[in-house]
Design a protein around this motif. Structure first.
Motif, PDB file in Angstrom:
ATOM      1  N   ILE A 176      -8.929  20.558   8.788  1.00  0.00           N
ATOM      2  CA  ILE A 176      -8.931  21.948   7.598  1.00  0.00           C
ATOM      3  C   ILE A 176     -10.315  23.008   7.727  1.00  0.00           C
ATOM      4  CG2 ILE A 176      -8.033  23.557   6.168  1.00  0.00           C
ATOM      5  CD1 ILE A 176      -5.589  21.555   5.975  1.00  0.00           C
ATOM      6  N   ALA A 177     -11.683  22.187   6.912  1.00  0.00           N
ATOM      7  CA  ALA A 177     -12.479  22.246   6.657  1.00  0.00           C
ATOM      8  C   ALA A 177     -13.514  22.999   8.237  1.00  0.00           C
ATOM      9  CB  ALA A 177     -12.868  21.725   5.430  1.00  0.00           C
ATOM     10  N   ALA A 178     -12.827  21.065   8.839  1.00  0.00           N
ATOM     11  CA  ALA A 178     -13.962  21.319  10.299  1.00  0.00           C
ATOM     12  C   ALA A 178     -13.815  22.897  10.795  1.00  0.00           C
ATOM     13  CB  ALA A 178     -13.545  20.307  10.992  1.00  0.00           C
ATOM     14  N   ALA A 179     -11.748  23.072  10.496  1.00  0.00           N
ATOM     15  CA  ALA A 179     -11.483  23.924  11.444  1.00  0.00           C
ATOM     16  C   ALA A 179     -11.488  25.542  10.799  1.00  0.00           C
ATOM     17  CB  ALA A 179      -9.801  23.705  11.732  1.00  0.00           C
ATOM     18  N   GLY A 180     -12.001  25.998  10.148  1.00  0.00           N
ATOM     19  CA  GLY A 180     -13.176  26.900   9.502  1.00  0.00           C
ATOM     20  C   GLY A 180     -12.160  26.878   7.928  1.00  0.00           C
ATOM     21  N   GLY A 181     -11.710  26.165   7.694  1.00  0.00           N
ATOM     22  CA  GLY A 181     -10.391  26.998   6.588  1.00  0.00           C
ATOM     23  C   GLY A 181     -11.099  26.473   5.106  1.00  0.00           C
ATOM     24  N   PRO A 182     -10.585  26.724   4.157  1.00  0.00           N
ATOM     25  CA  PRO A 182     -11.046  26.975   2.717  1.00  0.00           C
ATOM     26  C   PRO A 182     -11.061  24.960   2.995  1.00  0.00           C
ATOM     27  CG  PRO A 182      -9.216  27.848   2.598  1.00  0.00           C
ATOM     28  CD  PRO A 182      -8.932  26.949   4.036  1.00  0.00           C
ATOM     29  N   ARG A 183     -12.084  24.853   2.144  1.00  0.00           N
ATOM     30  CA  ARG A 183     -11.948  23.543   1.418  1.00  0.00           C
ATOM     31  C   ARG A 183     -10.653  22.870   0.337  1.00  0.00           C
ATOM     32  NH1 ARG A 183     -12.690  18.356   2.559  1.00  0.00           N
ATOM     33  NH2 ARG A 183     -15.066  18.805   3.618  1.00  0.00           N
ATOM     34  N   TYR A 184      -9.477  23.171   0.686  1.00  0.00           N
ATOM     35  CA  TYR A 184      -8.155  22.544   0.266  1.00  0.00           C
ATOM     36  C   TYR A 184      -8.679  21.036  -0.864  1.00  0.00           C
ATOM     37  CZ  TYR A 184      -5.350  26.234   2.561  1.00  0.00           C
ATOM     38  OH  TYR A 184      -4.734  26.820   2.980  1.00  0.00           O
ATOM     39  N   GLN A 185      -7.986  21.210  -2.250  1.00  0.00           N
ATOM     40  CA  GLN A 185      -7.756  20.373  -3.071  1.00  0.00           C
ATOM     41  C   GLN A 185      -6.077  19.808  -2.840  1.00  0.00           C
ATOM     42  OE1 GLN A 185      -8.947  20.333  -7.262  1.00  0.00           O
ATOM     43  NE2 GLN A 185     -11.146  21.522  -6.211  1.00  0.00           N
ATOM     44  N   LEU A 221       0.597  -1.516   0.502  1.00  0.00           N
ATOM     45  CA  LEU A 221      -0.328  -0.300   0.122  1.00  0.00           C
ATOM     46  C   LEU A 221       0.791   1.079   0.001  1.00  0.00           C
ATOM     47  CD1 LEU A 221      -2.844   1.311   0.344  1.00  0.00           C
ATOM     48  CD2 LEU A 221      -2.846   0.964   2.489  1.00  0.00           C
ATOM     49  N   VAL A 222       0.149   2.785  -0.791  1.00  0.00           N
ATOM     50  CA  VAL A 222       1.370   3.551  -0.967  1.00  0.00           C
ATOM     51  C   VAL A 222       0.856   4.472  -0.902  1.00  0.00           C
ATOM     52  CG1 VAL A 222       3.487   2.561  -2.194  1.00  0.00           C
ATOM     53  CG2 VAL A 222       1.768   2.638  -4.109  1.00  0.00           C
ATOM     54  N   ALA A 223      -1.059   4.336  -1.255  1.00  0.00           N
ATOM     55  CA  ALA A 223      -1.642   5.669  -1.641  1.00  0.00           C
ATOM     56  C   ALA A 223      -1.504   6.113  -0.777  1.00  0.00           C
ATOM     57  CB  ALA A 223      -3.068   4.785  -2.018  1.00  0.00           C
ATOM     58  N   ALA A 224      -2.002   7.477  -0.444  1.00  0.00           N
ATOM     59  CA  ALA A 224      -2.149   8.979   0.446  1.00  0.00           C
ATOM     60  C   ALA A 224      -3.436   9.144   0.612  1.00  0.00           C
ATOM     61  CB  ALA A 224      -1.724   9.406   0.690  1.00  0.00           C
ATOM     62  N   ASP A 225      -4.528   9.157  -0.050  1.00  0.00           N
ATOM     63  CA  ASP A 225      -5.791  10.125   0.170  1.00  0.00           C
ATOM     64  C   ASP A 225      -6.281   9.741   1.281  1.00  0.00           C
ATOM     65  OD1 ASP A 225      -5.868   6.748  -0.774  1.00  0.00           O
ATOM     66  OD2 ASP A 225      -8.083   7.251  -1.282  1.00  0.00           O
ATOM     67  N   GLN A 226      -6.185   9.040   1.425  1.00  0.00           N
ATOM     68  CA  GLN A 226      -7.003   8.885   3.011  1.00  0.00           C
ATOM     69  C   GLN A 226      -6.227   9.361   4.229  1.00  0.00           C
ATOM     70  OE1 GLN A 226      -7.871   5.021   4.336  1.00  0.00           O
ATOM     71  NE2 GLN A 226      -8.754   4.002   2.910  1.00  0.00           N
ATOM     72  N   THR A 227      -4.707   9.409   4.524  1.00  0.00           N
ATOM     73  CA  THR A 227      -3.981  10.451   5.299  1.00  0.00           C
ATOM     74  C   THR A 227      -4.418  12.300   4.945  1.00  0.00           C
ATOM     75  OG1 THR A 227      -2.306   8.779   5.219  1.00  0.00           O
ATOM     76  CG2 THR A 227      -1.894  11.111   6.021  1.00  0.00           C
ATOM     77  N   LEU A 228      -4.861  13.032   2.761  1.00  0.00           N
ATOM     78  CA  LEU A 228      -5.071  13.711   3.037  1.00  0.00           C
ATOM     79  C   LEU A 228      -6.261  13.878   3.102  1.00  0.00           C
ATOM     80  CD1 LEU A 228      -2.615  13.268   0.101  1.00  0.00           C
ATOM     81  CD2 LEU A 228      -2.469  15.264   1.888  1.00  0.00           C
ATOM     82  N   LYS A 229      -7.637  12.910   2.810  1.00  0.00           N
ATOM     83  CA  LYS A 229      -8.850  13.271   2.640  1.00  0.00           C
ATOM     84  C   LYS A 229      -8.819  14.015   4.255  1.00  0.00           C
ATOM     85  CE  LYS A 229     -13.276  12.075   2.156  1.00  0.00           C
ATOM     86  NZ  LYS A 229     -13.887  12.898   3.431  1.00  0.00           N
ATOM     87  N   ARG A 230      -8.420  13.028   5.430  1.00  0.00           N
ATOM     88  CA  ARG A 230      -8.861  14.382   6.831  1.00  0.00           C
ATOM     89  C   ARG A 230      -8.041  14.984   7.370  1.00  0.00           C
ATOM     90  NH1 ARG A 230      -7.318   9.129  10.808  1.00  0.00           N
ATOM     91  NH2 ARG A 230      -7.795  10.951  12.761  1.00  0.00           N
ATOM     92  N   PHE A 231      -6.909  14.963   6.354  1.00  0.00           N
ATOM     93  CA  PHE A 231      -6.229  16.701   6.849  1.00  0.00           C
ATOM     94  C   PHE A 231      -7.371  17.422   6.313  1.00  0.00           C
ATOM     95  CE2 PHE A 231      -2.286  19.059   6.639  1.00  0.00           C
ATOM     96  CZ  PHE A 231      -1.866  19.767   7.420  1.00  0.00           C
ATOM     97  N   THR A 232      -7.446  17.833   4.662  1.00  0.00           N
ATOM     98  CA  THR A 232      -8.229  18.416   4.163  1.00  0.00           C
ATOM     99  C   THR A 232     -10.047  19.254   4.302  1.00  0.00           C
ATOM    100  OG1 THR A 232      -9.099  16.867   2.046  1.00  0.00           O
ATOM    101  CG2 THR A 232      -7.447  18.532   2.137  1.00  0.00           C
ATOM    102  N   ASP A 233     -10.320  18.326   5.359  1.00  0.00           N
ATOM    103  CA  ASP A 233     -11.636  17.477   5.973  1.00  0.00           C
ATOM    104  C   ASP A 233     -11.273  18.759   7.127  1.00  0.00           C
ATOM    105  OD1 ASP A 233     -13.023  16.117   4.429  1.00  0.00           O
ATOM    106  OD2 ASP A 233     -13.136  14.428   5.675  1.00  0.00           O
TER     107      ASP A 233
END
Length: 791
Positions: free
Chosen positions: A553-562, A539-551
Motif C-alpha cells: 500500500i505504501a509503495a502504491a502511494g498510500g499511507p503507512r497503515y498500521q 503457525l498462526v501468526a499473520a505479521d508477514q502477511t500484513l507487513k507485505r500488504f501494508t508495504d
C-alpha cells in the motif's frame, strides 16, 4: 476376404522387429467386428464367472462365421508365444451381437448368457490382443510386419499394454471392467474402445444373469416426461438420431438429436452418449443408430445428491448410417422463451414431478436437455471465470443492475434468464472469450444443454459469438474530507504471505486508487504467514502477511497503515485448512488513533466497560464471545476502539460462516434448504447483543458493524442485526440496481455489509465495484466504504 488392420502399423514388444513406418493395409471393416473383450471373469472381485469376446455386426447384411475363429495372444509375446484359437459357427445379423465364452474361473457369481460359441482361453484381465480371423488355423504372426501382412485377420484389438494392436491400444481392462467398441471401426483401438462395465449379450439379445433383451427406444422414450428416465438402468437399442455436437476432452462423448419429434413439449429429443476417456469417431451431421445402457449421471453420490441428474447412454455402441446430413435446427431462445418462475414452490423433490416447461424455467431446460439451443446478442451478467465459463442473460430486462448485471432480488425471485456458457471448441482453435459483466456475446451462440452442479443448466457451445465491450470500468470513490472519517470493509480472498506480489499490488492499488485510502479498513480472509501450505504446522501468526500488504500500500502511494488483529487458535476458525483465517483492522495513524488495551487473545472475550459516563472496551482489539458455539469452525468477530478528532468510534469486523452446505437454487429440492442460515442467525444474535451493550452504555455511541456477513440484506441474519432500527444496513440506502458486492452464478448479490448504530452526520456510503464484475480480479468481493462525521 482381405486383411483390414488398416493403414497403420502394429507396435511390437522389445526384442521383436518393429516396422519403421506404417504399413498400408486394407480399409477398416464395415461388417463383423470385435465389439467387447473381457478377461477378468472368475477373478477376485469379478461379478461374472467367465471371460468372453463379443462380436458385433455394423453392416447391413448378416455375416456367416462358419470357418472363422477368435484368437488370443498375450500382451507382450515372446518368440515362442502361440495364438490360442476358439472356432466359430453360425452367423451374426446386422446390429446384433455374437457371444464367445472363454475360460471360467472360481470367482464371480453371475454366469454369462447362453454363448453362441465356447472356448477355454484364459485371457488376461488387464492387457492382451484378440483377433477375429476368417480361418481356424492358429496365427503365427508375433511381429508387426508379419501380422500386418497376414490376410486372414479380419479385425483386431490390443487392450492395456498390448504390443500388438491397431495404432494405440484400447484402455486397460480389469477384473471388473471390459473394453467395448464405441462405434464404427477406425483402425485405432484407443479411439474405438472405452473401458466400462462388462455387458455380454448373445445373438438372442440375452444378457448376463438372465437379463431381458435390449428395449427398442426413441430418444424421447428415454428422456420421458420427468427428470428421471423411465428406462433408467435398462439397455436400449435402435436409438436413432443425428449427431449435433462432440465433447473431445474431459468426460467425452457426443450429443445426438432425433429429427422426428413426438410432439410432446415435455420430452427432449436430444441425448448425450458418454464415451469416457475416448473421443468418439463421429461428426456433426452423422446419422447414427445407438445401443447402450440408460443412466442418470449425478455429480456426487446419487443417494444423497441435492443436484439434478443428466440422462445419458453409457457402454454405448453405435453405427454411422450416413454422414453429411442436416443438423437439427436449434431451439431459439428469446427474452420471452424461458418462464419467469423457477419451479413449483414448495415442490419438494422435483425429480419425479411431471415437467411443466411452459410454467417453470427448470422444467423448460430439462425438457430441452441434450438438445441444441441458440441465443443471439446476449448480455454477459457473470464474467469469465478461471474455469472458462461465463454467464449471460436471456432476459435483459430481468432485474438489471446499472452496470449490466442482474440483481438477485430475493428468495423465491431467482433470475430465470441467467444461463451458463462453456465451450466445446478446443481452445487452440478458439480461446474462450474473456468478458466482463455488461459485455455482449454478439451474433449466434449455440450448443446442447447440459446440467452442471456449478451454475445449473449450461449451454455447451460449439458455436460461440463474438465479444463487444460493455464499457464498464473499475470505480473510484471520492476522497474523504478532513472532517470525515472513512471506514471501509474488504474481503481480500485468502491473502497470505506466500501469495505472489501481483496480488498484493492489485489489492494495494484498490485501497489507494479506488478506495482513496480510507482511514480504517476491516479486512476479511487474512491468512497466516504460510497460508494453506502449512496445514497443522502450528503457525498462526499473520505479521508477514500484513507487513507485505501494508508495504505494498505504501509503495502504491498510500499511507503507512498500521494493523491490529488477534491470531486464532490453530484450525479453529474455518476457511482453507491450514490458512488460519481471521479478520483484522488497518488504520492510518496520521488520521486516526487506535486505543490499545492489553489482554486480548484468541479465547478472551471483550466486554463493555463504563467509566465516568463513557463506555470503552475491556480489551482492544478484542474478540466477541469467542467461546460461543455460534463461532464453531468460523471466524470470530473483532472489536476495536478508535479515536478520530477526539471522538470515540467502535468498529466491529466480521466474517460470518459461509453458505457451504446450502442446497443449490437450481437443484432437485424446491425451495432449497439454506441450512447455513442457522449458524449465521446465531452469530448475528451475538454481535447484536454486543452492540446493544455498547448502546445501553451510551445511546449515542459511534458504532460500525462491517464485513463479509455471507448473507443477503433480506436474510434472517440481517433481520436480527437491524431489528428495532438500532442498526441500519447501509446497502438498503442505495437504489435496488446498485445493491450488490458479489457476483455468483450470474446474479449480482449482497454478501458484504456496513451497518451503523444510527444515521451518522453527513453519511456518504458507496460500494466500489472493482472486482466481482471483472474477469481479472484481485478478490472475488467488491469493497465498500462509508464516510461520516462522528458524534
Amino acid at each position: 476376404m482381405t486383411s483390414r488392420l488398416g493403414a497403420l502399423a502394429f507396435v511390437a514388444a522389445a526384442g521383436i522387429v518393429v516396422a519403421g513406418a506404417p504399413v498400408a493395409l486394407a480399409a477398416p471393416s464395415a461388417d463383423a467386428l470385435i465389439g467387447e473383450v473381457y478377461g477378468g471373469g472368475g477373478n477376485s472381485g469379478a461379478t461374472l464367472t467367465s471371460d468372453f469376446v463379443e462380436l458385433t455386426n455394423v453392416g447391413g447384411a448378416a455375416v456367416s462365421l462358419d470357418g472363422w475363429s477368435v484368437q488370443y495372444l498375450p500382451a507382450s509375446p515372446s518368440a515362442t508365444s502361440k495364438w490360442q484359437v476358439t472356432p466359430l459357427t453360425g452367423s451374426v445379423a446386422p446390429g446384433a451381437r455374437y457371444l464367445v465364452a472363454e475360460s471360467t474361473g472360481s470367482g464371480g457369481s453371475v454366469a454369462l448368457p447362453t454363448p453362441d460359441a465356447t472356448g477355454g482361453i484364459a485371457m488376461a484381465a488387464g492387457a492382451g490382443t484378440v483377433a477375429l480371423v476368417h480361418s481356424t488355423t492358429a496365427l503365427t504372426c508375433i511381429t508387426t510386419a508379419d501380422c500386418a501382412a497376414d490376410p486372414s485377420i479380419h479385425d483386431l484389438v490390443g487392450y492395456g499394454a498390448a504390443t500388438v494392436r491397431e495404432t494405440d491400444p484400447a484402455p486397460a481392462a480389469s477384473n471388473t471392467a471390459s473394453v467395448s467398441r464405441t462405434g464404427a471401426d477406425t483402425d485405432d483401438n484407443a479411439a474405438d474402445f472405452t473401458a466400462g462395465n462388462p455387458t455380454p449379450t448373445n445373438t438372442k439379445g440375452e444378457t448376463a444373469g438372465g437379463g431381458t433383451p435390449p428395449v427398442a427406444a426413441k430418444v424421447h422414450d428415454i428422456q420421458g416426461a420427468t427428470r428421471i428416465s423411465p428406462l433408467n438402468g435398462e439397455k436400449v437399442t435402435g436409438v436413432t438420431g443425428t449427431v449435433t455436437a462432440i465433447r473431445s476432452f474431459g468426460s467425452r462423448g457426443f450429443w445426438f438429436t432425433d429429427p422426428h419429434p413426438d410432439g410432446d413439449p415435455r420430452t427432449s429429443e436430444g441425448l448425450f452418449v458418454y464415451t469416457g476417456s475416448t473421443t468418439p469417431a463421429v461428426a456433426p451431421g452423422d446419422d447414427v443408430t445407438v445401443t447402450g445402457t440408460v443412466a442418470e449421471y449425478y455429480p456426487d453420490n446419487p443417494a444423497t445428491s441435492v443436484y439434478q441428474s443428466t440422462t445419458e447412454l453409457t457402454s454405448a455402441q453405435w453405427t454411422v448410417e450416413s454422414s453429411g446430413n442436416p443438423v437439427p435446427a436449434p431451439t431459439v431462445i428469446t427474452p420471452n422463451t424461458v418462464p419467469d418462475s423457477l419451479a413449483p414452490q414448495p415442490g419438494g423433490d422435483v425429480e419425479s414431478l411431471p415437467l411443466e416447461p411452459a410454467k417453470y424455467s427448470l422444467d423448460f431446460w430439462e425438457a430441452h436437455e441434450g438438445e441444441t439451443v441458440s441465443v443471439s446478442d446476449a448480455r454477459v451478467v457473470g464474467p469469465t471465470t478461471e474455469y472458462s465459463e461465463l454467464y449471460l442473460t436471456t432476459k435483459p430486462g430481468q432485474h438489471p443492475t446499472r452496470r449490466g448485471g442482474t440483481v438477485y432480488p430475493g428468495y423465491g425471485e431467482p433470475n430465470t434468464g441467467v444461463l451458463k456458457v462453456e465451450s466445446l471448441i478446443p481452445f487452440s482453435q478458439r480461446p474462450f472469450p474473456v468478458v466482463n459483466t455488461g459485455d455482449e456475446l454478439t451474433g449466434l451462440t449455440s450448443g446442447p444443454i447440459e446440467y452442471d452442479r456449478y451454475g445449473g443448466y449450461t449451454l455447451q457451445a460449439n458455436v460461440l459469438g463474438g465479444v463487444q465491450s460493455g464499457g464498464i470500468t473499475k470505480e473510484v470513490t471520492r476522497k474523504q474530507s478532513p472532517g470525515e472519517l472513512a471506514v471501509a470493509t474488504y474481503n481480500v480472498e485468502n491473502l497470505s504471505a506466500v501469495d505472489g506480489q501481483e496480488k498484493f499490488d492489485q489489492l494495494a492499488h484498490g485501497i489507494v486508487d479506488n478506495l482513496s485510502s480510507p482511514d480504517i479498513v476491516t479486512l476479511e480472509e487474512i491468512q497466516d504467514n504460510n497460508g494453506a501450505d502449512g496445514n497443522g504446522d502450528g503457525l498462526v501468526a499473520a505479521d508477514q502477511t500484513l507487513k507485505r500488504f501494508t508495504d505494498a500500500i505504501a509503495a502504491a502511494g498510500g499511507p503507512r497503515y498500521q494493523w491490529r488483529e488477534i491470531d486464532p487458535e490453530e484450525g479453529k476458525d474455518g476457511g482453507q485448512p491450514g490458512g488460519n483465517i481471521r479478520v483484522g483492522f488497518l488504520f492510518n495513524p496520521a488520521r486516526v488513533s487506535f486505543v490499545d488495551r492489553s489482554g486480548g487473545d484468541a479465547t478472551t472475550p471483550v466486554s463493555v466497560v463504563k467509566q465516568h459516563h463513557q463506555v470503552h472496551l475491556s480489551v482492544s482489539p478484542g474478540r466477541i464471545d469467542p467461546a460461543n458455539t455460534a463461532w464453531e469452525d468460523s471466524r470470530k468477530p473483532l472489536a476495536g476502539e478508535f479515536v478520530f478528532r477526539g471522538r470515540t468510534v467502535f468498529v466491529i469486523a466480521n466474517h460470518f460462516n459461509s453458505k457451504g452446505g446450502d442446497q443449490p437454487t437450481h437443484g432437485r429440492y424446491q425451495p432449497p434448504t439454506r441450512s447455513s442460515e442457522l449458524q449465521r442467525g446465531e452469530q448475528a444474535q451475538v454481535v447484536r447483543g454486543f452492540v446493544d451493550q455498547l448502546l445501553t452504555g451510551d445511546p449515542h455511541a459511534n458504532v460500525i458493524v462491517a464485513g463479509d456477513l455471507n448473507d443477503y440484506q433480506f436474510s434472517p441474519a440481517l433481520g436480527t442485526l437491524t431489528a428495532g432500527g438500532k442498526l441500519t444496513d447501509l446497502i438498503g440506502t442505495l437504489p435496488v440496481s446498485e445493491r450488490y458486492s458479489y457476483v455468483y452464478e450470474g446474479s449480482s448479490q449482497v454478501l458484504d455489509h456496513i451497518l451503523t448504530a444510527q444515521r451518522p452526520r453527513g453519511m456518504d456510503y458507496d460500494v466500489v465495484h472493482i472486482n466481482a464484475e471483472f474477469a481479472t480480479q484481485a478478490s472475488d468481493h467488491d469493497p465498500q466504504i462509508v464516510r461520516f462525521r462522528p458524534y
